[in-house]
Write an enzyme that holds these catalytic residues in place. Sequence first.
Site, mmCIF file in Angstrom:
data_model
loop_
_atom_site.group_PDB
_atom_site.id
_atom_site.type_symbol
_atom_site.label_atom_id
_atom_site.label_comp_id
_atom_site.label_asym_id
_atom_site.label_seq_id
_atom_site.Cartn_x
_atom_site.Cartn_y
_atom_site.Cartn_z
ATOM 1 N N PHE A 1 35.125 46.420 44.770
ATOM 2 C CA PHE A 1 34.514 47.659 45.466
ATOM 3 C C PHE A 1 33.825 47.259 46.689
ATOM 4 O O PHE A 1 34.175 47.538 47.672
ATOM 5 C CB PHE A 1 33.974 48.456 44.161
ATOM 6 C CG PHE A 1 32.951 49.294 44.654
ATOM 7 C CD1 PHE A 1 33.467 50.298 45.484
ATOM 8 C CD2 PHE A 1 31.874 49.426 43.898
ATOM 9 C CE1 PHE A 1 32.450 51.407 45.889
ATOM 10 C CE2 PHE A 1 30.883 50.438 44.257
ATOM 11 C CZ PHE A 1 31.129 51.523 45.478
ATOM 12 N N ASP B 1 39.152 35.799 45.650
ATOM 13 C CA ASP B 1 39.438 36.855 44.478
ATOM 14 C C ASP B 1 40.384 36.234 43.619
ATOM 15 O O ASP B 1 41.665 36.039 43.820
ATOM 16 C CB ASP B 1 39.574 38.185 45.037
ATOM 17 C CG ASP B 1 38.838 39.333 44.252
ATOM 18 O OD1 ASP B 1 39.505 39.262 42.890
ATOM 19 O OD2 ASP B 1 38.057 40.220 44.401
ATOM 20 N N TYR C 1 25.772 39.291 31.129
ATOM 21 C CA TYR C 1 25.859 39.780 32.538
ATOM 22 C C TYR C 1 24.388 39.616 33.175
ATOM 23 O O TYR C 1 24.084 38.759 34.135
ATOM 24 C CB TYR C 1 26.307 41.291 32.918
ATOM 25 C CG TYR C 1 26.058 41.679 34.160
ATOM 26 C CD1 TYR C 1 27.300 41.512 35.012
ATOM 27 C CD2 TYR C 1 25.431 42.673 34.706
ATOM 28 C CE1 TYR C 1 27.242 41.773 36.621
ATOM 29 C CE2 TYR C 1 25.405 43.059 36.075
ATOM 30 C CZ TYR C 1 26.294 42.832 36.770
ATOM 31 O OH TYR C 1 26.158 43.109 38.094
HETATM 32 P P1 NAD Z 1 33.950 44.700 41.298
HETATM 33 O O1 NAD Z 1 34.445 44.745 39.951
HETATM 34 O O2 NAD Z 1 34.849 45.624 42.109
HETATM 35 O O3 NAD Z 1 34.241 43.304 42.281
HETATM 36 C C1 NAD Z 1 34.270 42.079 41.973
HETATM 37 C C2 NAD Z 1 35.258 41.364 42.311
HETATM 38 O O4 NAD Z 1 35.163 39.983 41.771
HETATM 39 C C3 NAD Z 1 36.474 41.774 41.897
HETATM 40 O O5 NAD Z 1 37.456 41.822 43.014
HETATM 41 C C4 NAD Z 1 37.154 40.751 41.028
HETATM 42 O O6 NAD Z 1 38.618 40.421 40.824
HETATM 43 C C5 NAD Z 1 36.238 39.423 41.359
HETATM 44 N N1 NAD Z 1 36.102 38.399 40.569
HETATM 45 C C6 NAD Z 1 35.743 38.652 39.218
HETATM 46 N N2 NAD Z 1 35.849 37.389 38.637
HETATM 47 C C7 NAD Z 1 36.224 36.411 39.544
HETATM 48 C C8 NAD Z 1 36.232 35.113 39.496
HETATM 49 N N3 NAD Z 1 36.120 34.182 38.322
HETATM 50 N N4 NAD Z 1 36.811 34.313 40.782
HETATM 51 C C9 NAD Z 1 37.072 35.221 41.957
HETATM 52 N N5 NAD Z 1 36.694 36.576 41.881
HETATM 53 C C10 NAD Z 1 36.436 36.935 40.832
HETATM 54 O O7 NAD Z 1 32.569 45.090 41.405
HETATM 55 P P2 NAD Z 1 31.463 45.316 42.624
HETATM 56 O O8 NAD Z 1 31.027 46.700 42.102
HETATM 57 O O9 NAD Z 1 32.246 45.397 43.815
HETATM 58 O O10 NAD Z 1 30.426 44.298 42.347
HETATM 59 C C11 NAD Z 1 30.402 43.234 43.375
HETATM 60 C C12 NAD Z 1 29.275 42.325 43.110
HETATM 61 O O11 NAD Z 1 28.086 43.174 43.238
HETATM 62 C C13 NAD Z 1 29.188 41.843 41.753
HETATM 63 O O12 NAD Z 1 28.596 40.530 41.638
HETATM 64 C C14 NAD Z 1 28.109 42.756 40.908
HETATM 65 O O13 NAD Z 1 27.429 41.977 39.997
HETATM 66 C C15 NAD Z 1 27.200 43.122 42.056
HETATM 67 N N6 NAD Z 1 26.545 44.342 41.825
HETATM 68 C C16 NAD Z 1 27.153 45.466 42.032
HETATM 69 C C17 NAD Z 1 26.684 46.876 41.597
HETATM 70 C C18 NAD Z 1 27.278 48.203 41.658
HETATM 71 O O14 NAD Z 1 26.641 49.134 41.318
HETATM 72 N N7 NAD Z 1 28.466 48.116 42.083
HETATM 73 C C19 NAD Z 1 25.145 46.604 41.048
HETATM 74 C C20 NAD Z 1 24.717 45.525 41.111
HETATM 75 C C21 NAD Z 1 25.390 44.324 41.287
#
Ligand code: NAD
Length: 328
Positions: free
Chosen positions: A23, A43, A155
């Site tokens: 995302f 990814d 997490y």
């Molecule tokens: P998301 O799940 O859409 O994106 C995470 C991406 O990481 C996915 O494309 C997934 O396939 C990839 N991924 C997972 N494990 C992996 C691995 N071992 N190797 C390679 N790729 C891997 O989530 P997001 O909301 O886009 O979050 C992205 C980052 O932002 C994360 O680190 C998350 O902890 C952080 N974050 C997001 C939010 C939020 O509200 N969206 C809040 C706090 C922190």
Amino acid sequence: MGPESFADFYRAKRILVTGGAGFLGSFLCEKLLAAGAEVLSVDNYFTGRRANIAHLISNPMFEAMRHDVTMSLFVEVDAIFNFACPASPVHYQFDPVATTKVSVHGAINMLGLAKRLKCPILQASTSEVYGDPTVHPQTEDYWGNVNPIGPRACYDEGKRCAETLFFDYQRQHRVAIKVMRIFNTYGPRMHENDGRVVSNFVISALRGEPITIYGTGAQTRSFCYVDDLVDAALQLMATPADVTGPINVGNPNECTILDLARKIIELTGSSSKLVFQPAPQDDPKQRKPDISLARSVLEWQPTIGLDEGLRKTIAYFERRLVEGDLKR
Ligand code: NAD
Ligand code: UDP
């Protein structure tokens, strides 16, 4: 540093985005390309979707690599955004051991890469490092209230350990780090089945199905639209080396989950009813970022209000529903 100066920083630089098909990562890739960078998305598609980056594939400045960041990665880049990690409770609790591994081993691998390349690295940390906070709003100097053995710990503690690693790589190896604590962010391309509150409520409302509130709905969150969040990440990476964070990034406009449900019903014109289920264990009761540091250091603040952001998000899920592209 204003948005117009981003381009000077990113133009012709090679940027690695881990979690680039997710995302937030997909918007980051898009904005980096617009700023003139060459972008490598890495990814493993655990929670990301190729559809999120399909429109970028034909761009010669963009490359997508399937790779799991818990394994070593040998590439040559000028800066790293470390975003790989499942982010919603449903997804990160699906395989909790894998979640801790991606947070910790992923951080070690990407920090090792940054150390070899002598390049800056930005960590997507989270407001979850504050746990169920006893300080409100949360400031960066608050150490948090995390249950280390509960269902969210994979997490929360994974991300806390990643922060520790970032600061130790900085102290021990002089790696140029940036740690961004992201608060709840929403928008198009959220995963439809990740169980996060905005996507759940919007999809239920559009389908005219009951909206499920966990607990009383009095718990609060502060929702930031994706565009604002990604702008902050781009600005943070472009700051001088002495700006390490941790720095809170989010929208301090706090609302209860009940009010969010009512607003989504109103904006979708839905006839959905509200139903209540028990709150999940360790569900934080309140969350709101203090963004004074981001305001002063990044000269950044959110510009998109909840109504406007929700309208864009609703339009996205409405389109996917019409196209028959939303899986249950
Ligand atoms: P998301 O799940 O859409 O994106 C995470 C991406 O990481 C996915 O494309 C997934 O396939 C990839 N991924 C997972 N494990 C992996 C691995 N071992 N190797 C390679 N790729 C891997 O989530 P997001 O909301 O886009 O979050 C992205 C980052 O932002 C994360 O680190 C998350 O902890 C952080 N974050 C997001 C939010 C939020 O509200 N969206 C809040 C706090 C922190
Ligand atoms: N929530 C809810 N109904 C849902 C999904 C979530 O009431 O269908 C609640 C959840 O219990 C929490 C808040 O909404 O209090 C935000 O949940 P989310 O999973 O989006 O994010 P996080 O808890 O990680 O902030």
